[in-house]
Write a protein that holds these residues in place. Structure first.
Motif, PDB file in Angstrom:
ATOM      1  N   TYR A   1       3.675 -14.520  -1.503  1.00 47.32           N
ATOM      2  CA  TYR A   1       2.637 -13.491  -1.619  1.00 47.32           C
ATOM      3  C   TYR A   1       1.644 -13.615  -0.466  1.00 47.32           C
ATOM      4  O   TYR A   1       1.247 -12.620   0.144  1.00 47.32           O
TER       5      TYR A   1
ATOM      6  N   SER B   1      -0.425  -3.263  -0.486  1.00 42.10           N
ATOM      7  CA  SER B   1      -0.864  -3.058  -1.868  1.00 42.10           C
ATOM      8  C   SER B   1      -0.259  -4.180  -2.705  1.00 42.10           C
ATOM      9  O   SER B   1       0.770  -4.759  -2.337  1.00 42.10           O
ATOM     10  N   HIS B   2      -0.899  -4.457  -3.810  1.00 46.73           N
ATOM     11  CA  HIS B   2      -0.397  -5.506  -4.690  1.00 46.73           C
ATOM     12  C   HIS B   2       1.031  -5.180  -5.151  1.00 46.73           C
ATOM     13  O   HIS B   2       1.914  -6.037  -5.137  1.00 46.73           O
ATOM     14  N   ALA B   3       1.273  -3.928  -5.526  1.00 49.09           N
ATOM     15  CA  ALA B   3       2.594  -3.525  -6.027  1.00 49.09           C
ATOM     16  C   ALA B   3       3.672  -3.706  -4.959  1.00 49.09           C
ATOM     17  O   ALA B   3       4.770  -4.204  -5.243  1.00 49.09           O
TER      18      ALA B   3
ATOM     19  N   VAL C   1       4.342  -7.525  -4.428  1.00 46.04           N
ATOM     20  CA  VAL C   1       5.097  -8.079  -5.551  1.00 46.04           C
ATOM     21  C   VAL C   1       6.561  -7.649  -5.452  1.00 46.04           C
ATOM     22  O   VAL C   1       7.473  -8.459  -5.663  1.00 46.04           O
ATOM     23  N   LYS C   2       6.793  -6.390  -5.117  1.00 47.65           N
ATOM     24  CA  LYS C   2       8.162  -5.883  -4.989  1.00 47.65           C
ATOM     25  C   LYS C   2       8.922  -6.640  -3.886  1.00 47.65           C
ATOM     26  O   LYS C   2      10.073  -7.052  -4.081  1.00 47.65           O
TER      27      LYS C   2
END
Length: 167
Positions: free
Chosen positions: A133, A146-148, A151-152
């Protein structure tokens, strides 16, 4: 190569061979060779000859060459893998190194047994979720981050450092 085409395309002997001889020729003489139609066995012989020429060039110019072949695990079928590996020398010539990468050596050990000594196998542990991360946070431009998305990417890479970098 940077390409949307997958491993099944690049691992075809004629495609990999063409890519290899173009790159080696560009290094040695500054231009691509004339395209020829060769049989599979002729491609194998010619690719080994190109490795020898690259070795000679490196010796004369006091350089070294490293060829990375990544994604061996993505090649579908043992026969396809062997046909690709046949284009590589069983033992690279002087000043030329070939680095083969895959997430799991054990699954490929049989096919690689003639080319890779077990003492030359390096196993890299996967990065932790936090490290993955953090890498994404530094590597992705602020406007696209972006966080999404991070994470992906981390989920898809599963801690594999090279995959993280590619994505």
């Amino acid at each position: 190569p940077d390409s949307p085409l997958g491993a099944s395309y690049w691992s075809q002997p004629e495609v990999f061979f063409d890519w290899l001889i173009v790159r080696v020729s560009e290094i040695i003489v500054g231009k691509a060779p004339r395209k020829r139609n060769l049989s599979y066995s002729e491609r194998v012989e010619e690719s080994i000859a190109y490795f020898r020429r690259l070795s000679e060039f490196c010796e004369e110019s006091n350089r070294s060459a490293v060829l990375f072949v990544d994604g061996l695990n993505e090649i579908v079928g043992e026969k396809a893998l062997v046909r690709l590996l046949d284009l590589l020398p069983k033992k690279p010539p002087a000043r030329v190194s070939v680095v083969l990468t895959a997430p799991n050596y054990d699954k490929l050990a049989m096919a690689l047994s003639e080319r890779v000594e077990p003492s030359n196998v390096l196993s890299l542990p996967p990065l932790s979720d936090a490290s993955s991360y953090e890498f994404c946070a530094r590597a992705i431009e602020a406007g696209r981050r972006s966080h999404a998305l991070m994470v992906k990417i981390c989920d898809k890479a599963k801690g594999h450092p090279l995959y993280l970098r590619y994505m």
